[in-house]
Enzyme design. Structure first.
Site, mmCIF file in Angstrom:
data_model
loop_
_atom_site.group_PDB
_atom_site.id
_atom_site.type_symbol
_atom_site.label_atom_id
_atom_site.label_comp_id
_atom_site.label_asym_id
_atom_site.label_seq_id
_atom_site.Cartn_x
_atom_site.Cartn_y
_atom_site.Cartn_z
ATOM 1 N N LYS A 43 0.710 -1.228 0.089
ATOM 2 C CA LYS A 43 -0.036 -0.016 -0.071
ATOM 3 C C LYS A 43 0.956 1.269 -0.099
ATOM 4 O O LYS A 43 0.289 2.375 -0.042
ATOM 5 C CB LYS A 43 -0.639 0.113 1.266
ATOM 6 C CG LYS A 43 -1.835 -1.248 1.442
ATOM 7 C CD LYS A 43 -2.248 -1.499 2.750
ATOM 8 C CE LYS A 43 -3.026 -2.537 3.089
ATOM 9 N NZ LYS A 43 -3.139 -2.837 4.360
ATOM 10 N N GLY A 44 2.040 1.196 0.092
ATOM 11 C CA GLY A 44 3.099 2.248 0.308
ATOM 12 C C GLY A 44 3.006 3.217 -0.638
ATOM 13 O O GLY A 44 3.645 4.422 -0.836
ATOM 14 N N GLU A 99 7.550 2.381 -6.079
ATOM 15 C CA GLU A 99 7.635 2.015 -4.726
ATOM 16 C C GLU A 99 8.000 2.923 -3.700
ATOM 17 O O GLU A 99 8.293 4.168 -4.124
ATOM 18 C CB GLU A 99 8.949 0.950 -4.638
ATOM 19 C CG GLU A 99 8.664 -0.499 -4.545
ATOM 20 C CD GLU A 99 8.156 -0.910 -2.968
ATOM 21 O OE1 GLU A 99 7.369 -0.041 -2.555
ATOM 22 O OE2 GLU A 99 8.680 -1.978 -2.632
ATOM 23 N N ASP A 100 7.514 2.845 -2.533
ATOM 24 C CA ASP A 100 7.747 4.037 -1.529
ATOM 25 C C ASP A 100 9.463 3.894 -1.285
ATOM 26 O O ASP A 100 10.040 4.902 -1.110
ATOM 27 C CB ASP A 100 6.970 3.688 -0.316
ATOM 28 C CG ASP A 100 6.889 2.237 0.012
ATOM 29 O OD1 ASP A 100 7.465 1.356 -0.191
ATOM 30 O OD2 ASP A 100 6.231 1.954 1.185
ATOM 31 N N ASP A 103 14.921 -1.384 0.334
ATOM 32 C CA ASP A 103 15.610 -1.491 1.545
ATOM 33 C C ASP A 103 16.471 -2.813 1.014
ATOM 34 O O ASP A 103 17.525 -2.669 0.400
ATOM 35 C CB ASP A 103 14.781 -1.863 2.828
ATOM 36 C CG ASP A 103 15.484 -2.069 3.858
ATOM 37 O OD1 ASP A 103 16.894 -1.694 3.841
ATOM 38 O OD2 ASP A 103 14.889 -2.405 4.797
ATOM 39 N N LYS A 131 17.474 3.050 0.650
ATOM 40 C CA LYS A 131 18.406 2.717 1.637
ATOM 41 C C LYS A 131 19.301 1.575 1.211
ATOM 42 O O LYS A 131 19.359 0.519 1.455
ATOM 43 C CB LYS A 131 17.540 2.081 2.767
ATOM 44 C CG LYS A 131 16.391 3.046 3.435
ATOM 45 C CD LYS A 131 16.323 2.451 5.049
ATOM 46 C CE LYS A 131 15.189 1.629 5.237
ATOM 47 N NZ LYS A 131 14.764 1.530 6.502
ATOM 48 N N VAL A 153 11.731 4.867 8.678
ATOM 49 C CA VAL A 153 10.992 6.081 8.568
ATOM 50 C C VAL A 153 9.456 5.674 8.237
ATOM 51 O O VAL A 153 9.185 4.588 8.050
ATOM 52 C CB VAL A 153 11.392 6.893 7.607
ATOM 53 C CG1 VAL A 153 12.844 7.469 7.778
ATOM 54 C CG2 VAL A 153 11.556 6.078 6.119
HETATM 55 P P1 IMP Z 1 12.536 -5.097 0.716
HETATM 56 O O1 IMP Z 1 13.321 -3.974 -0.082
HETATM 57 O O2 IMP Z 1 12.027 -6.193 0.067
HETATM 58 O O3 IMP Z 1 13.504 -5.309 1.946
HETATM 59 O O4 IMP Z 1 11.299 -4.364 1.285
HETATM 60 C C1 IMP Z 1 10.868 -3.198 1.109
HETATM 61 C C2 IMP Z 1 9.756 -3.076 1.731
HETATM 62 O O5 IMP Z 1 10.020 -2.969 3.386
HETATM 63 C C3 IMP Z 1 8.953 -1.437 1.680
HETATM 64 O O6 IMP Z 1 8.016 -1.679 0.341
HETATM 65 C C4 IMP Z 1 8.356 -1.144 2.978
HETATM 66 O O7 IMP Z 1 6.886 -1.565 2.785
HETATM 67 C C5 IMP Z 1 9.241 -1.870 3.852
HETATM 68 N N1 IMP Z 1 10.181 -1.146 4.520
HETATM 69 C C6 IMP Z 1 11.503 -0.941 4.449
HETATM 70 N N2 IMP Z 1 12.147 0.012 5.132
HETATM 71 C C7 IMP Z 1 10.979 0.672 5.659
HETATM 72 C C8 IMP Z 1 11.103 1.747 6.664
HETATM 73 O O8 IMP Z 1 12.055 2.421 6.792
HETATM 74 N N3 IMP Z 1 9.927 2.221 6.683
HETATM 75 C C9 IMP Z 1 8.752 1.584 6.588
HETATM 76 N N4 IMP Z 1 8.613 0.527 5.754
HETATM 77 C C10 IMP Z 1 9.798 0.107 5.360
HETATM 78 MG MG MG Z 2 6.176 -1.523 0.207
#
Ligand code: IMP
Ligand code: MG
Length: 179
Positions: A43-44, A99-100, A103, A131, A153
């Protein structure tokens, strides 16, 4: 009211506006004449995608996916569960994922692989936040709003325990909110 829970602003409303202008200019140059499908990851993505798409001056279609990922297991591989799938074909289409935040990059890597497997012509990523210190796979989004350190965040789509997505900027939560 929500402001009271925020320790520090990380990306202000004004900074978000500058980011949206810069990204929309780049995207409008790169996608001229292409009619991509902009795929938001729920939903981000909602505030970011909504504000960004209004500044994009080229034809596009919109779709959404809701994907969650589970890590670990014996292999350490990521298993991705599609909660809500796209309701349109990506075959021979340019796809731009919105994407929001990126990470570890694991969720996106799995989604990119899936969309390519379904025949997308190319799959690119636009993210508000990056990140890179958290990265566990080799993934570099093509369009990045701003790079931030490895901190948690909230706001402008990003949640803590399902809340704070409606905050109009990105910030750090006060430590007492977690405890
Ligand atoms: P990844 O890149 O597979 O680790 O997942 C990224 C997802 O983790 C993002 O779409 C967010 O939903 C969540 N996420 C990662 N870092 C944060 C943060 O700092 N705040 C809130 N959600 C985060
Ligand atoms: Mg997300």
């Amino acid at each position: 009211m929500l402001d009271r829970d925020i320790e520090k602003v990380v990306v202000s409303k004004d900074e978000i506006e500058d980011i949206l202008l810069r990204l929309s200019k780049e995207l409008t140059e790169d996608y001229a004449g292409k009619t991509p499908i902009m795929v938001g990851l729920l939903k981000g993505c909602i505030p970011f995608m909504s504000d960004l798409m209004k500044k994009l001056d080229f034809h596009l279609e919109v779709g959404y996916m809701d994907v969650s990922s589970y890590y670990g297991g014996l292999s350490g591989d990521v298993d991705v569960k599609i909660e809500t799938d796209l309701n349109m074909s990506v075959k021979d289409r340019h796809v731009l994922i919105a994407e929001d935040i990126v990470d570890s990059g694991r969720t996106l890597t799995a989604v990119i692989r899936l969309l390519k497997h379904r025949g997308a012509k190319d799959v690119k990523v636009v993210t508000l936040l990056d990140k890179p210190e958290g990265r566990k796979v080799d993934l570099k989004p093509e369009y990045i709003g701003v790079t931030i350190p490895k901190v948690f965040v909230v706001g402008y789509g990003l949640d803590y325990d399902g809340r704070y997505r409606n905050l109009p900027y990105v910030g750090l939560l006060k430590p007492e909110i977690y405890s």
